[in-house]
Design an enzyme around this catalytic site. Structure first.
Site: not given
Length: 281
Positions: A219, A258
């Site tokens: 991210k 995840r």
């Protein structure tokens, strides 16, 4: 789930990401082709994934939503191709009850809603009717606006309040406590500093009494932290930053992580689990 129970609280559960989109922030366009998507899902299964999470709508910062019909055109062929081939459960990453209904009928067993039922509360009814676990994520704003602020003054209070509302809606529609998972929504309407604060404060979220899923993989906040010469490192070069945050998440109580890089993060999770269990795993 329909296929049985997935235990949490012992070995960390690995969720592998499969984006069948042209525009996801990390792997957009890579798996639009059904055959490539299937090969990647099977590869992640071999690498140690416990769940495959398939998303057909990009939710990167600034993205604009697509119709349910377009989402289904991308999603259903992959689900049909994986049916009977993949041995681990499939999660469908969607905010739409109509998409969830058809995906669950096509073989998916879990619903992962990044909006925490704010976009479509009926999604909880669909999950309950199918006996499907529901992952409720916290997001401030929408993908189109979430990184434009304003950010919450107290991020933990904002996340806990939002998740409580999502849980209440899920239960109103008949979801069982044993089928609800919560996710603080790292990168979804939080400043870079707030993402790290959430990772540090995961034990506070655990007090809500539900399994925790955390997704930090590749991210933007990692790209900023690892910046070189004033420029964020690209998504494909954030694996070591991802590894550090996956380890931190597990040490602070995450039950599910995840990730995009399943083989590498499986090793990170295995070693971190060994720390927590004093080598018994």
């Amino acid at each position: 789930m329909r296929s049985g129970e997935l235990p949490v609280g012992g070995r960390t559960v690995l969720m592998g990401v499969l984006n069948v989109t042209p525009d996801s922030f990390s792997d957009g366009g890579e798996f639009l082709d059904v055959k490539r998507a299937v090969r990647h899902a099977l590869a992640m299964q071999r690498d140690g994934a416990d769940i495959i999470d398939i998303g057909a709508e990009s939710t990167r910062p600034g993205s604009i939503g697509i119709s349910a019909a377009q989402e289904l055109r991308r999603l259903l062929p992959v689900l049909e191709a994986l049916r009977g081939t993949l041995k681990i459960p499939i999660s469908v990453d969607t905010q739409k009850s109509t998409v969830a209904e058809l995906a669950l009928g096509a073989g998916a067993e879990i619903v992962n809603d990044i909006s925490g039922l704010r976009s479509d509360p009926e999604l909880a009814r669909v999950a309950a009717q199918h006996g499907a676990p529901l992952i409720l994520m916290h997001m401030r704003g929408s993908p189109r606006t979430m990184q434009k602020g304003p950010f919450a003054r107290d991020v933990m209070r904002d996340v806990i309040s939002g998740l409580r509302k999502s849980i209440a809606i899920a239960k109103q529609f008949g979801m069982k406590q044993s089928q609800i998972v919560i996710d603080p929504g790292i990168g979804f309407g939080k400043s870079y500093a707030q993402n790290y604060e959430l990772l540090d404060q995961l034990p506070e979220l655990a007090k809500l009494g539900y399994p925790l899923m955390v997704g930090t993989s590749r991210k933007g906040f990692l790209g900023a932290t690892l910046a070189q010469h004033g420029k964020p490192v690209p998504a494909e070069e954030r694996i070591w930053g991802t590894a550090a945050t996956v380890a931190a998440s597990i040490l602070n109580g995450a039950h599910i992580v995840r990730v995009h890089d399943v083989a590498e993060m499986a090793m990170v999770a295995r070693a971190t689990d060994a720390v927590l269990s004093r080598g018994k795993f």
